[in-house]
Enzyme design. Structure first.
Site, PDB file in Angstrom:
ATOM      1  N   GLY A 281       0.938  -1.256  -0.072  1.00 47.92           N
ATOM      2  CA  GLY A 281      -0.021   0.133   0.129  1.00 47.92           C
ATOM      3  C   GLY A 281       0.740   1.203   0.162  1.00 47.92           C
ATOM      4  O   GLY A 281       0.290   2.308  -0.708  1.00 47.92           O
ATOM      5  N   SER A 282       1.812   1.295   0.913  1.00 48.58           N
ATOM      6  CA  SER A 282       2.761   2.499   0.678  1.00 48.58           C
ATOM      7  C   SER A 282       3.340   2.862  -0.704  1.00 48.58           C
ATOM      8  O   SER A 282       3.258   3.855  -0.921  1.00 48.58           O
ATOM      9  CB  SER A 282       4.075   2.285   1.807  1.00 48.58           C
TER      10      SER A 282
ATOM     11  N   ASN B 204      -7.781   4.223   8.504  1.00 48.56           N
ATOM     12  CA  ASN B 204      -7.084   3.139   9.178  1.00 48.56           C
ATOM     13  C   ASN B 204      -7.223   2.942  10.807  1.00 48.56           C
ATOM     14  O   ASN B 204      -7.152   1.969  11.231  1.00 48.56           O
ATOM     15  CB  ASN B 204      -5.709   2.786   8.974  1.00 48.56           C
TER      16      ASN B 204
ATOM     17  N   GLN C 292      -7.727   0.106   3.560  1.00 47.07           N
ATOM     18  CA  GLN C 292      -8.645  -0.707   4.630  1.00 47.07           C
ATOM     19  C   GLN C 292     -10.038  -0.765   4.071  1.00 47.07           C
ATOM     20  O   GLN C 292     -10.690  -1.749   4.682  1.00 47.07           O
ATOM     21  CB  GLN C 292      -8.845   0.444   5.650  1.00 47.07           C
TER      22      GLN C 292
ATOM     23  N   HIS D 196      -1.951  -7.699   2.672  1.00 48.05           N
ATOM     24  CA  HIS D 196      -1.848  -7.981   4.048  1.00 48.05           C
ATOM     25  C   HIS D 196      -3.076  -7.566   4.836  1.00 48.05           C
ATOM     26  O   HIS D 196      -3.479  -7.953   6.120  1.00 48.05           O
ATOM     27  CB  HIS D 196      -0.586  -7.855   4.615  1.00 48.05           C
TER      28      HIS D 196
ATOM     29  N   CYS E 251       3.978   5.918  19.811  1.00 47.25           N
ATOM     30  CA  CYS E 251       5.145   5.803  20.730  1.00 47.25           C
ATOM     31  C   CYS E 251       6.203   5.007  20.308  1.00 47.25           C
ATOM     32  O   CYS E 251       7.325   5.398  20.890  1.00 47.25           O
ATOM     33  CB  CYS E 251       4.359   5.011  21.934  1.00 47.25           C
TER      34      CYS E 251
HETATM   35  C1  LIG Z   1      -1.643  -0.237   5.973  1.00 49.13           C
HETATM   36  C2  LIG Z   1      -1.987   0.577   5.112  1.00 49.13           C
HETATM   37  C3  LIG Z   1      -1.114   1.360   4.376  1.00 49.13           C
HETATM   38  C4  LIG Z   1       0.113   0.512   4.051  1.00 49.13           C
HETATM   39  O1  LIG Z   1       0.186  -0.510   3.314  1.00 49.13           O
HETATM   40  P1  LIG Z   1       1.557  -1.386   3.485  1.00 49.13           P
HETATM   41  O2  LIG Z   1       1.188  -2.511   2.426  1.00 49.13           O
HETATM   42  O3  LIG Z   1       1.649  -1.904   4.781  1.00 49.13           O
HETATM   43  O4  LIG Z   1       2.725  -0.721   2.954  1.00 49.13           O
HETATM   44  C5  LIG Z   1      -1.519   2.331   3.614  1.00 49.13           C
HETATM   45  N1  LIG Z   1      -2.681   3.006   3.762  1.00 49.13           N
HETATM   46  C6  LIG Z   1      -3.786   2.540   4.654  1.00 49.13           C
HETATM   47  C7  LIG Z   1      -5.017   3.205   4.878  1.00 49.13           C
HETATM   48  C8  LIG Z   1      -3.331   1.516   5.509  1.00 49.13           C
HETATM   49  O5  LIG Z   1      -4.025   0.913   6.462  1.00 49.13           O
END
Ligand SMILES: *Cc1c(COP(=O)(O)O)cnc(C)c1O
Length: 396
Positions: free
Chosen positions: A70-71, A151, A179, A201, A324
């Site tokens: 996602g990133s 998220n 999400q 994931h 944290c």
């Molecule tokens: C988890 C998440 C990401 C990042 O996804 P990764 O696959 O962990 O890089 C981006 N946006 C939202 C809203 C997420 O919950």
């Protein structure tokens, strides 16, 4: 008892996803770019997965680019739109104050390059209004990026209405649907979405794999130099096992979406009702327009981190909004964006359910949270000040 209630952080892989991956780590290990039969077997699998994933979101296979998650998808979507805009002299981007850091930090980088970023305010129910987008759009706006569901607090944004506005004003629209995927219906054509990010994931697929959907005609900027994979949008040998796992997990989640939502919402609402009984507590985010499995509360007079550790002792894996881990004492930017003051935002707890969560687990969790909150308050100097009237309660 081991209870996993941190499914917004990551999920357990489904058996279907694991089974779909195994052959591609064992017998079908070719490189899809190779011309021989071993390579072609992998290439066929890749094409099939691309088609299946496209089908789940109402896209065409050529509009799907596989990323590392996602990133990366968020980064690439935003950078690509910025480069397209730049060429036309458009350097204004609209987003919201409570996006994921993959979005916010990419926008920070562009701001340093000279882009102008408008972050829309989020209402105290955790939702932005389409009219806010509409009035923020300018002649030089090159992108609107608004997440589908948050998220931390799970609130669902009016994506289709925002998509319609952007389409009418001819501004590209990206949504981080990480999400939402597997829980909410996604149809990029009907919802007028130009770019969209997914991560496997978060829907019971493997880690380290995701999707960037980009509507036909939107040229992507590759973030990685190298081979010609993914129509030159993303260099590097495709992670075939992970892609197969993601494809299986997404179609499984989408097939069962409606029935899963019914049972998840019932458990979610039971948990919300139970935790609402704790005095001086408040639910974060709209009670109805939220993800089926998301519960997020603030409890006045306690620290989220201590709450987490004590819940872990009781076998419950949860999350707190506070950053944290990064060593900073800053509370969650999401909770601040919906107007929680620092002291209150520090006492937050996020519990995110999965299809495997049971009613028994929810009952146990309600009791455990009640006990731990009561204990932490009994040793908290802040709480002493609150009940003695030295300080005023913020949460009534
Ligand atoms: C988890 C998440 C990401 C990042 O996804 P990764 O696959 O962990 O890089 C981006 N946006 C939202 C809203 C997420 O919950």
């Amino acid at each position: 008892m081991k209870i996993y209630l941190d499914n917004a952080a990551t999920t357990k892989m489904s058996k279907t996803a694991i089974d779909a991956m195994l052959p591609y780590m064992d017998t079908i290990y070719g490189n899809p770019s190779s011309l021989h039969s071993a390579g072609q077997a992998a290439a066929e699998a890749l094409a099939k997965a691309r088609k299946q994933i496209a089908g789940c979101i109402g896209a065409s296979p050529e509009e799907i680019t596989f990323t590392s998650g996602g990133s990366e998808a968020d980064n690439q979507a935003i950078i690509s739109a910025a480069r397209i805009g730049q060429k036309k002299g458009k350097r204004h981007i609209i987003s919201t104050a409570f996006e994921h850091h993959a979005v916010l930090y990419t926008l920070d980088r562009l701001e340093k390059e000279g882009f102008e970023i408008t972050l829309l305010d989020v209402h105290d129910n955790g939702i932005i209004l389409p009219e806010q987008v509409s009035s923020a759009i300018r002649e030089d706006t090159c992108l609107v990026t608004v997440m589908y569901a948050n998220n931390e607090i799970g609130t669902i944004q009016p994506i289709e209405a925002i998509g319609n506005i952007c389409r009418a004003k001819n501004v590209p629209f990206h949504t981080d649907a990480v999400q939402a995927a597997g829980h909410l219906h996604i149809h990029v054509k009907k919802q007028n979405i130009d770019m969209l990010s997914l991560s496997a994931h978060k829907f019971h697929g493997p880690k380290g794999i995701g999707v960037l959907y980009a509507k036909k005609g939107i040229p992507l900027t590759s973030l990685i130099e190298g081979g010609a994979q993914e129509r030159r949008n993303r260099a590097g040998t495709e992670n075939i096992p992970a892609i197969m796992g993601m494809s299986a997990a997404l179609s499984e989640a989408c097939t069962r979406m409606d029935e899963n939502a019914v049972s998840l919402c019932a458990l979610r609402d039971k948990l919300i009702a139970g935790l609402s009984q704790i005095p001086h507590s408040i639910l974060n985010g709209d009670a109805a327009k939220r993800l089926p499995g998301n519960v997020n509360f603030c409890f006045e007079g306690i620290e989220g981190e201590s709450l987490l550790l004590l819940l872990d002792d009781k076998g419950i894996c949860a999350s707190s909004g506070s950053a944290c881990t990064s060593g900073s004492l800053d509370p969650s930017h999401v909770l601040l964006a919906i107007g929680r003051v620092h002291d209150v935002a520090h006492g937050s707890l996020r519990l995110t359910l999965s299809e495997e969560t049971t009613e028994e687990e929810i009952t146990y969790t309600i009791e455990a949270v009640k006990t731990v909150v009561e204990y932490l308050r009994s040793i908290s100097p802040v709480w002493r000040d609150l009940i003695s009237g030295k300080r005023n309660f913020i949460i009534k």
